[in-house]
Design an enzyme around this catalytic site. Structure first.
Site, short mmCIF file in Angstrom:
data_model
loop_
_atom_site.label_atom_id
_atom_site.label_comp_id
_atom_site.label_asym_id
_atom_site.label_seq_id
_atom_site.Cartn_x
_atom_site.Cartn_y
_atom_site.Cartn_z
N CYS A 13 0.85 -1.18 0.00
CA CYS A 13 0.00 0.00 0.00
C CYS A 13 0.88 1.23 0.00
CB CYS A 13 -0.91 0.02 1.22
SG CYS A 13 -2.34 -1.03 0.95
N PRO A 14 0.50 2.35 -0.64
CA PRO A 14 -0.82 2.57 -1.29
C PRO A 14 -0.86 2.24 -2.79
CG PRO A 14 0.35 4.63 -1.16
CD PRO A 14 1.31 3.58 -0.68
#
Ligand SMILES: Nc1ncnc2c1ncn2[C@@H]1O[C@H](COP(=O)(O)OP(=O)(O)OP(=O)(O)O)[C@@H](O)[C@H]1O
Ligand SMILES: [Mg+2]
Lengths: 73, 633
Positions: A13-14
């Site tokens: 992530c992201p």
């Protein structure tokens, strides 16, 4: 069945939601998509994304480390 | 970094196990390893929970705490940034698709994302503003276009826009009516020249080209002709202008065919009036002289014994009598001949008999047909007049059919309404008896048709025709308050239509002419010299003294100076300066003994004023004047 499956396993992530956003213009209104990820903050990110963009999460399913989220566009 | 830390910790862990340190020590290290492992995957939820105050271990645990916090902060920032970008990305995408209802959020804790949101919104607002202005301008253009269209469609005259190559680009309803094609058929398909008659083609093309070089090179307004769908030629008045910034011209077109026809009728009727006056005068004088010649010739004849000379004088008398007949005809034309004895005649039966009577006269190769309605029609008229009228028309018809043909006599009761009046302003609406004489002869061209009622106009060889036939007919019919119209086409034939007003219309006409005379003084006020002269000539003929004034102002001055002398004023309704009504009011103020009559060109109803129409016959006018003068207050 989902109209499309996006597998973002192995991505931190992201990145998954950035990739999802760049794919988004190709989606059609009302389409059902399935997003799979294994990053620990994937759940948090995908929830935030859905909330900000006004999408509905239909289902969320843990499969081991992976999380499968079904969304209506 | 966390991985590297984890690796070195594992090494540390092995070496420590070999030493004799306590179990806690091992536990803490295990926890540290597991926390660092989670951290390396991006998971900041794990924490070292066992407490220690051992110098180096404590340092390690504190470092891991700080590291966790920093990684967490870093990750949070990263996520905020990513989510913010995703959100703005979505807004931009929607804007790009034309959905301007969206706005970017401006509440991100990350400064740059917040600024980006503001920037997107500002750009969106500006763009919306721009679109709004464009929309307004567009609406303005559409409105002005629609307004112009409405103006062009409702001006009431035909409008056409023509391109440089003469193609018709726009027409309105009136133009459709004028040429007989629909807008759809015309626009973009026809050329303007398709409606121009051959003889005008070159002129029109010339105008068209010159106008495009410089507008003042061609006339702005001119009379022309156009040819409609049926091939009918119409007289038109055209007004042309160039449309700015284009090579297109716009023309308004007024159909003046009707107006032209009426104008011609009026001119003709004025001409006939003038001729009537003139020939009446001449015939009158002529008659007086003839009376002398005939009188003395008769005296000579009586006194002479010599038969040869007696014969000569007889010839003089005969010639004189022929001349007197001629003068009589002229007097009929000018309506000065006394109206003979009228009686009610059954026209239906009369025409039947007349047809029988003329059959042998007009020759075998001319067929006589009758068109008479079932209901019998009667009319009060002097029979000798009726005979003169019919004989003249029938003789002309016969002369027009040297190779034979058909002669038709028609009779009808007709009601001429206001519509007819608009196209024939000299004919009063009302009930008429119509008599038609139609032949299938040689017909007449326009020039001949215009002159046939003139005395002495003839196309017949010398000695054959006097040219007095139709002028006599014209005079007689006018005497009955009637009208005569002619329709003719060269090579096809001719129809004469006579309209005689029904009795109630002309009761006042059959009057003892002596009773119309008078010796009072009458003031005639009209700005039109011809009309003024016409009325004063009639009045003078019947014994009146006449003073003329050319406007209301002059009239009032004259009345002021002659209020004892003047008995009646005949005042035109429409004059420059003071109007007829105002003039009459002022005259009334000066003296209430002076009678007033207002004259108008059209039938009007002026409640408190006596009024007449200018088309009134001389007899009617005199009758009215006499009546007013004799009326005691
Ligand atoms: N039915 C007709 N068809 C063709 N032309 C006519 C007709 N009636 C009259 N005209 C024309 O009008 C002219 C004048 O007619 P009008 O009756 O006044 O005189 P005229 O016939 O020539 O002479 P007159 O009647 O004295 O013998 C004629 O010469 C002729 O040209
Ligand atoms: Mg004749």
């Amino acid at each position: 069945m989902a109209d499309r499956v996006l597998d973002y396993c192995g991505l931190k992530c992201p990145y998954p939601i950035l990739k999802l956003s760049s794919q988004y213009p190709n989606f059609k209104e009302g389409e059902i998509i399935e997003v799979i990820g294994d990053c620990p903050t994937f759940e948090k990110d995908i929830k935030a994304w859905c909330q900000k963009l006004g999408k509905t999460i239909i289902n969320m399913e843990k499969q081991g480390d992976k999380l499968k989220v079904t969304i209506r566009i | 970094m966390a991985k590297y830390l984890c690796g070195s910790l594992l090494n540390l862990h092995c070496s420590i196990e070999n030493c004799q340190h306590g179990e806690d020590f091992i536990k803490i290290l295990h926890q540290c390893i597991s926390v660092l492992e989670s951290l390396s995957k991006g998971d900041t939820s794990q924490k070292v929970t066992i407490f220690t105050d051992k110098g180096c271990l404590k340092k390690l645990v504190d470092t891991i705490h700080r590291l966790t916090e920093e990684v967490e902060e870093f990750l949070n920032l990263n996520h905020e940034l990513a989510i913010g970008i995703c959100e703005h990305f979505d807004v931009l995408r929607k804007l790009q698709q034309g959905d301007y209802s969206v706005r970017a959020s401006e509440d991100s804790p990350v400064e740059i994302v917040k600024m980006l949101g503001q920037l997107i919104n500002k750009q969106r607002d500006r763009f919306l503003d721009y679109i709004e202005r464009l929309k307004e301008q567009h609406a303005e253009i559409v409105h002005s276009y629609e307004q112009q269209n409405a103006i062009l469609s409702s001006v009431g005259v035909a409008i056409v826009v023509v391109d440089e190559d003469m193609t018709i680009e726009f027409v309105n309803k009136e133009l459709e009516d004028l040429v007989g094609y629909s807008k759809k058929e015309l626009e973009g398909k026809f050329k303007w020249t398709d409606f121009v008659p051959e003889e005008l083609l070159n002129t029109m093309i010339e105008y068209h080209k010159l106008r495009r070089i410089s507008p003042h090179l061609a006339p702005r307004q001119y009379e022309a002709k156009i040819k409609d769908r049926e091939g009918k030629i119409k007289d038109v008045l055209i007004n042309v202008a160039m449309i700015p910034y284009t090579k297109k011209s716009i023309a308004s077109i007024i159909d003046i065919s009707e107006r032209k026809k009426i104008q011609e009728q009026l001119i003709h009727s004025h001409k006939m009036q003038a001729l009537g006056l003139l020939s009446g005068r001449v015939a009158h004088e002529f008659n007086n002289i003839l009376s002398g010649i005939l009188g003395f010739a008769n005296l000579i004849e009586e006194k002479i014994e010599d038969s040869l000379i007696k014969n000569y004088s007889r010839k003089i008398i005969e010639a004189g009598e022929r001349a007197r007949d001629l003068a009589k005809n002229l007097l009929t034309f000018s309506r000065k001949e006394a109206v003979g004895e009228s009686k009610k005649i059954n026209l239906s039966r009369y025409l039947l008999e007349f047809a029988e009577f003329i059959r042998p006269i007009i020759g075998r190769d001319i067929q006589v047909k009758l068109k008479i309605p079932e209901d019998e029609i009667s009319y009060r008229i002097d029979p000798s007049h009726l005979e003169v009228i019919l004989m003249n028309l029938v003789t002309n018809a016969r002369d027009a059919m040297p190779d034979g043909g058909t002669l038709t006599l028609g009779l009808k009761d007709v009601n001429l309404d206001m519509d007819y009046y608009y196209t024939h302003p000299l004919v009063k609406p009302g009930h008429y008896v119509a008599i038609c004489v139609t032949d299938t002869g040689i017909g007449m061209d326009k020039e001949t048709k215009e002159r046939i009622f003139e005395p002495f106009f003839t196309t017949k060889p010398k000695g054959k025709g006097t040219g007095l036939g139709l002028s006599t007919v014209f005079g007689l019919i006018k005497g009955y308050g009637g009208h005569i119209h002619v329709y003719s086409e060269p090579g096809k034939g001719t129809t004469f239509k006579i309209y005689l007003p029904h009795e109630e219309k002309r009761d006042t006409l059959i009057i003892d002419r002596k009773a119309l005379k008078g010796d009072e003084t009458i003031l005639v006020v009209d700005d039109d010299e011809q009309i003024r002269r016409y009325f004063s000539a009639i009045l003078k003929d019947f014994g009146y003294s006449v003073i003329e004034a050319s406007d209301g102002f002059e009239a009032v001055n004259i009345v002021e100076d002659n209020k004892e002398l003047i008995s009646l004023c005949l005042v035109d309704l429409v004059m420059p300066g003071i109007s007829g009504i105002e003039t009459v009011k002022q005259i009334r103020k000066i003296s209430d003994k002076i009678k007033t009559i207002i004259m108008s060109g059209h039938p009007i109803d002026l409640k408190e004023f006596e009024s007449i129409e200018k088309t009134i016959s001389a007899d009617e006018l005199l009758y009215k004047i006499r009546n007013m003068l004799d009326k005691k207050e």
